[in-house]
Design an enzyme around this catalytic site. Sequence first.
Site, PDB file in Angstrom:
ATOM      1  N   SER A  44       0.823  -1.203   0.000  1.00  0.00           N
ATOM      2  CA  SER A  44       0.000   0.000   0.000  1.00  0.00           C
ATOM      3  C   SER A  44       0.861   1.258   0.000  1.00  0.00           C
ATOM      4  CB  SER A  44      -0.964  -0.049   1.190  1.00  0.00           C
ATOM      5  OG  SER A  44      -1.974   0.926   1.060  1.00  0.00           O
ATOM      6  N   ASP A 182      -5.823  -3.330  -2.382  1.00  0.00           N
ATOM      7  CA  ASP A 182      -4.701  -3.027  -1.491  1.00  0.00           C
ATOM      8  C   ASP A 182      -3.968  -4.274  -0.980  1.00  0.00           C
ATOM      9  OD1 ASP A 182      -3.327  -2.260   1.063  1.00  0.00           O
ATOM     10  OD2 ASP A 182      -4.197  -0.317   0.568  1.00  0.00           O
TER      11      ASP A 182
END
Length: 309
Positions: A44, A182
């Site tokens: 991320s 993510d």
Amino acid sequence: MVKFRILSLDSGGIRGILTAVLLERLEEAYPGFLSMVDLFAGSSTGGILALGLAAGKTPSEAACMYERDGPEVFADSLLDDLKDAGNAFGAEYTNAGLKHVLQAEFGEQTLGQLPRRVLISSFDLDNGGGNPRVLDGQRTWKPKFFHNFPGPGSDGDEKVVDVALRTSAAPSYFPVYQGYIDGGVVANNPSMCALAQTLDAGTGGRRLTQVALLSVGTGRYARHLNAQSADWGWTQWARPLIDIMLEGSVDVPDYQAARLLGRRYQRIDPVLPEPIDLGDLAQIPRLKELAARVDIRPAVTWLKKNFQK
């Protein structure tokens, strides 16, 4: 003797500026340590940081990006809130701002064109049946780790911008990007993923005794449950269970890496005095202040011993 050095960076949204400031301080205390890193791993926001560092950007430039571009990345509007019923039926932010920022930073560069090795986590929502080793060829979601090690499994042709958007497509915060979400949903702390890739004979090909790993978090909020004998159902467990699972995915790799690598492993993940939301831009000054207070002396001592040319 250490011959392969890994820098692993956690997920955490805007709290990535805390990571960037910590790296900036470490580089000032031990100049050149980042130039010794053989593999940058990230999830991320940590994935975006890892890609930037692998491309040659400094932690100072990364920190500046959070401050300069944060308002564009986390832009919201009343119209969007009305359309999504206040985030009930749509992501809180679009990924248009983030994509614009990333394109300005990386252009058309691919993973294979980066001068340094990377490992970036994401989660593939539908593999299209393209991997026969997964559930007898049936379509299924699965983790995906993009890397630019040479060989038949390399993702060197993937654009840096696309990989960055895939690793940071946090559910409810940003839309799904190209079928990926993510990387933090499976690897908030990608330390063990990076170690596994390093030991893999087809990529890193290193022995465990040759590896040193520095893992940097985005800060954590101390919490607990006073529930010695609670008889709870889904209603009571819904919220705390999510937090437990997310934080557990940070702590488990820490436990594993510490026991596998021993003194060749170091982690920095300061406790935050208050919770800070992943998209709370107003907390950037506070995060920088907290990062400036962290005692980095143990990490500097460790770096001087394990990150040597």
